[in-house]
Motif scaffolding. Structure first.
Motif, PDB file in Angstrom:
ATOM      1  N   PRO A   6      54.991  44.312  88.893  1.00 52.72           N
ATOM      2  CA  PRO A   6      54.959  43.169  89.828  1.00 52.72           C
ATOM      3  C   PRO A   6      53.587  43.028  90.463  1.00 52.72           C
ATOM      4  O   PRO A   6      52.961  44.022  90.843  1.00 52.72           O
ATOM      5  CB  PRO A   6      56.020  43.550  90.863  1.00 52.72           C
ATOM      6  N   GLY A   7      53.136  41.785  90.558  1.00 51.46           N
ATOM      7  CA  GLY A   7      51.801  41.514  91.078  1.00 51.46           C
ATOM      8  C   GLY A   7      50.721  41.505  90.018  1.00 51.46           C
ATOM      9  O   GLY A   7      49.587  41.104  90.291  1.00 51.46           O
ATOM     10  N   GLY A   8      51.066  41.923  88.827  1.00 51.25           N
ATOM     11  CA  GLY A   8      50.092  41.980  87.743  1.00 51.25           C
ATOM     12  C   GLY A   8      49.906  40.649  87.038  1.00 51.25           C
ATOM     13  O   GLY A   8      50.475  39.627  87.429  1.00 51.25           O
ATOM     14  N   SER A   9      49.103  40.691  85.976  1.00 51.65           N
ATOM     15  CA  SER A   9      48.754  39.477  85.235  1.00 51.65           C
ATOM     16  C   SER A   9      48.933  39.682  83.737  1.00 51.65           C
ATOM     17  O   SER A   9      48.808  40.798  83.235  1.00 51.65           O
ATOM     18  CB  SER A   9      47.293  39.094  85.500  1.00 51.65           C
ATOM     19  N   LEU A  10      49.211  38.594  83.069  1.00 55.10           N
ATOM     20  CA  LEU A  10      49.233  38.552  81.608  1.00 55.10           C
ATOM     21  C   LEU A  10      48.660  37.215  81.178  1.00 55.10           C
ATOM     22  O   LEU A  10      48.774  36.210  81.907  1.00 55.10           O
ATOM     23  CB  LEU A  10      50.659  38.672  81.057  1.00 55.10           C
ATOM     24  N   ARG A  11      48.089  37.213  80.001  1.00 57.29           N
ATOM     25  CA  ARG A  11      47.593  35.965  79.428  1.00 57.29           C
ATOM     26  C   ARG A  11      48.266  35.769  78.084  1.00 57.29           C
ATOM     27  O   ARG A  11      48.085  36.580  77.173  1.00 57.29           O
ATOM     28  CB  ARG A  11      46.077  35.992  79.261  1.00 57.29           C
ATOM     29  N   LEU A  12      49.037  34.712  77.961  1.00 59.10           N
ATOM     30  CA  LEU A  12      49.701  34.374  76.708  1.00 59.10           C
ATOM     31  C   LEU A  12      48.862  33.365  75.935  1.00 59.10           C
ATOM     32  O   LEU A  12      48.190  32.521  76.533  1.00 59.10           O
ATOM     33  CB  LEU A  12      51.088  33.784  76.965  1.00 59.10           C
ATOM     34  N   ALA A  13      48.926  33.459  74.629  1.00 58.35           N
ATOM     35  CA  ALA A  13      48.246  32.496  73.764  1.00 58.35           C
ATOM     36  C   ALA A  13      49.259  31.885  72.812  1.00 58.35           C
ATOM     37  O   ALA A  13      50.164  32.574  72.332  1.00 58.35           O
ATOM     38  CB  ALA A  13      47.117  33.159  72.995  1.00 58.35           C
ATOM     39  N   CYS A  14      49.087  30.622  72.559  1.00 63.05           N
ATOM     40  CA  CYS A  14      49.912  29.896  71.588  1.00 63.05           C
ATOM     41  C   CYS A  14      48.972  29.377  70.515  1.00 63.05           C
ATOM     42  O   CYS A  14      48.119  28.531  70.796  1.00 63.05           O
ATOM     43  CB  CYS A  14      50.631  28.746  72.288  1.00 63.05           C
ATOM     44  N   THR A  15      49.117  29.893  69.307  1.00 60.02           N
ATOM     45  CA  THR A  15      48.194  29.565  68.230  1.00 60.02           C
ATOM     46  C   THR A  15      48.912  28.824  67.119  1.00 60.02           C
ATOM     47  O   THR A  15      49.952  29.283  66.633  1.00 60.02           O
ATOM     48  CB  THR A  15      47.547  30.833  67.672  1.00 60.02           C
ATOM     49  N   ALA A  16      48.355  27.700  66.742  1.00 63.60           N
ATOM     50  CA  ALA A  16      48.945  26.871  65.703  1.00 63.60           C
ATOM     51  C   ALA A  16      48.289  27.133  64.357  1.00 63.60           C
ATOM     52  O   ALA A  16      47.086  27.404  64.274  1.00 63.60           O
ATOM     53  CB  ALA A  16      48.802  25.399  66.070  1.00 63.60           C
ATOM     54  N   SER A  17      49.087  27.036  63.315  1.00 62.32           N
ATOM     55  CA  SER A  17      48.561  27.071  61.957  1.00 62.32           C
ATOM     56  C   SER A  17      49.327  26.036  61.132  1.00 62.32           C
ATOM     57  O   SER A  17      50.494  25.760  61.389  1.00 62.32           O
ATOM     58  CB  SER A  17      48.687  28.462  61.344  1.00 62.32           C
ATOM     59  N   GLY A  18      48.644  25.447  60.179  1.00 56.54           N
ATOM     60  CA  GLY A  18      49.273  24.424  59.347  1.00 56.54           C
ATOM     61  C   GLY A  18      49.258  23.036  59.962  1.00 56.54           C
ATOM     62  O   GLY A  18      49.683  22.074  59.322  1.00 56.54           O
ATOM     63  N   PHE A  19      48.811  22.935  61.189  1.00 57.42           N
ATOM     64  CA  PHE A  19      48.628  21.640  61.840  1.00 57.42           C
ATOM     65  C   PHE A  19      47.627  21.842  62.971  1.00 57.42           C
ATOM     66  O   PHE A  19      47.298  22.964  63.341  1.00 57.42           O
ATOM     67  CB  PHE A  19      49.944  21.069  62.369  1.00 57.42           C
ATOM     68  N   THR A  20      47.141  20.750  63.531  1.00 58.47           N
ATOM     69  CA  THR A  20      46.146  20.816  64.598  1.00 58.47           C
ATOM     70  C   THR A  20      46.830  20.674  65.940  1.00 58.47           C
ATOM     71  O   THR A  20      47.367  19.613  66.280  1.00 58.47           O
ATOM     72  CB  THR A  20      45.084  19.725  64.430  1.00 58.47           C
ATOM     73  N   SER A  21      46.812  21.747  66.711  1.00 58.85           N
ATOM     74  CA  SER A  21      47.473  21.763  68.015  1.00 58.85           C
ATOM     75  C   SER A  21      46.927  20.686  68.936  1.00 58.85           C
ATOM     76  O   SER A  21      47.664  20.121  69.746  1.00 58.85           O
ATOM     77  CB  SER A  21      47.279  23.142  68.650  1.00 58.85           C
ATOM     78  N   ALA A  22      45.642  20.373  68.811  1.00 58.11           N
ATOM     79  CA  ALA A  22      45.005  19.404  69.705  1.00 58.11           C
ATOM     80  C   ALA A  22      45.537  17.986  69.510  1.00 58.11           C
ATOM     81  O   ALA A  22      45.234  17.104  70.312  1.00 58.11           O
ATOM     82  CB  ALA A  22      43.495  19.432  69.487  1.00 58.11           C
ATOM     83  N   HIS A  23      46.330  17.759  68.496  1.00 56.61           N
ATOM     84  CA  HIS A  23      46.935  16.446  68.276  1.00 56.61           C
ATOM     85  C   HIS A  23      48.228  16.275  69.061  1.00 56.61           C
ATOM     86  O   HIS A  23      48.813  15.183  69.063  1.00 56.61           O
ATOM     87  CB  HIS A  23      47.220  16.230  66.780  1.00 56.61           C
ATOM     88  N   PHE A  24      48.658  17.347  69.710  1.00 57.15           N
ATOM     89  CA  PHE A  24      49.923  17.329  70.438  1.00 57.15           C
ATOM     90  C   PHE A  24      49.739  17.837  71.857  1.00 57.15           C
ATOM     91  O   PHE A  24      48.810  18.580  72.154  1.00 57.15           O
ATOM     92  CB  PHE A  24      50.946  18.250  69.743  1.00 57.15           C
ATOM     93  N   ALA A  25      50.665  17.457  72.730  1.00 56.71           N
ATOM     94  CA  ALA A  25      50.812  18.173  73.983  1.00 56.71           C
ATOM     95  C   ALA A  25      51.423  19.532  73.659  1.00 56.71           C
ATOM     96  O   ALA A  25      52.135  19.683  72.658  1.00 56.71           O
ATOM     97  CB  ALA A  25      51.731  17.406  74.935  1.00 56.71           C
ATOM     98  N   THR A  26      51.126  20.522  74.489  1.00 58.39           N
ATOM     99  CA  THR A  26      51.703  21.858  74.304  1.00 58.39           C
ATOM    100  C   THR A  26      52.411  22.279  75.576  1.00 58.39           C
ATOM    101  O   THR A  26      51.846  22.187  76.668  1.00 58.39           O
ATOM    102  CB  THR A  26      50.620  22.886  73.956  1.00 58.39           C
ATOM    103  N   ALA A  27      53.619  22.729  75.417  1.00 54.75           N
ATOM    104  CA  ALA A  27      54.415  23.165  76.568  1.00 54.75           C
ATOM    105  C   ALA A  27      54.788  24.631  76.410  1.00 54.75           C
ATOM    106  O   ALA A  27      54.953  25.130  75.300  1.00 54.75           O
ATOM    107  CB  ALA A  27      55.674  22.317  76.684  1.00 54.75           C
ATOM    108  N   TRP A  28      54.893  25.294  77.553  1.00 57.52           N
ATOM    109  CA  TRP A  28      55.437  26.648  77.589  1.00 57.52           C
ATOM    110  C   TRP A  28      56.821  26.598  78.231  1.00 57.52           C
ATOM    111  O   TRP A  28      57.008  25.933  79.269  1.00 57.52           O
ATOM    112  CB  TRP A  28      54.537  27.582  78.393  1.00 57.52           C
ATOM    113  N   PHE A  29      57.749  27.288  77.605  1.00 55.28           N
ATOM    114  CA  PHE A  29      59.107  27.404  78.101  1.00 55.28           C
ATOM    115  C   PHE A  29      59.411  28.881  78.307  1.00 55.28           C
ATOM    116  O   PHE A  29      58.726  29.753  77.774  1.00 55.28           O
ATOM    117  CB  PHE A  29      60.116  26.858  77.079  1.00 55.28           C
ATOM    118  N   ARG A  30      60.471  29.154  79.047  1.00 50.04           N
ATOM    119  CA  ARG A  30      60.969  30.521  79.110  1.00 50.04           C
ATOM    120  C   ARG A  30      62.486  30.494  79.164  1.00 50.04           C
ATOM    121  O   ARG A  30      63.088  29.501  79.588  1.00 50.04           O
ATOM    122  CB  ARG A  30      60.386  31.287  80.297  1.00 50.04           C
ATOM    123  N   GLN A  31      63.047  31.605  78.732  1.00 50.43           N
ATOM    124  CA  GLN A  31      64.508  31.690  78.677  1.00 50.43           C
ATOM    125  C   GLN A  31      64.942  33.111  78.959  1.00 50.43           C
ATOM    126  O   GLN A  31      64.356  34.074  78.426  1.00 50.43           O
ATOM    127  CB  GLN A  31      65.023  31.240  77.308  1.00 50.43           C
TER     128      GLN A  31
END
Length: 123
Positions: free
Chosen positions: A14-39
């Motif tokens: 608790p109180g710490g940090s993490l950095r998540l990355a979402c990497t696309a392949s087979g298409f260009t991520s910059a052509h889309f909005a990108t959302a983060w979800f959690r469950q």
């Protein structure tokens, strides 16, 4: 092959940090909005943040505002979107998913999903 892959999850205190990355392949991520979800088990998947295709517009779930930052730098890398998570709390524990959407809105069609990465906040 079209794919979204999340990385950077793990165990943090608790109180710490993490950095998540979402990497696309087979298409260009910059052509889309990108959302983060959690469950979490027994709950619906919830969108916690979204960034538009240009990176000029972002939005956040109230519970993560001021702690999480979504970003993309299309000039450097058109296929990666990051989520910096600071001041993590045990209630942030969840599986985190990224998704490519047509735009940032609750009703936006989702084109691609990642497979998820576990984030556990515990002492």
């Amino acid at each position: 092959q079209v794919q979204l892959a999340e990385s950077g999850g793990g165990l943090v205190q608790p109180g710490g940090s993490l950095r998540l990355a979402c990497t696309a392949s087979g298409f260009t991520s910059a052509h889309f909005a990108t959302a983060w979800f959690r469950q979490t088990p027994g709950k619906e998947r919830e969108e916690i943040s979204c960034i538009d295709s240009s990176g000029s517009m972002t939005r956040y779930l109230d519970s993560v505002k001021g702690r999480f930052t979504i970003s993309r730098d299309n000039a450097k890398n058109k296929n990666t979107v990051d989520l910096q998570m600071n001041s993590l709390k045990p209630e942030d524990t969840a599986v985190y998913y990224c998704a490519a959407r047509l735009y940032c809105s609750a009703d936006a069609p989702t084109r691609y999903w990642g497979q998820g990465t576990q984030v556990t906040v515990s002492s």
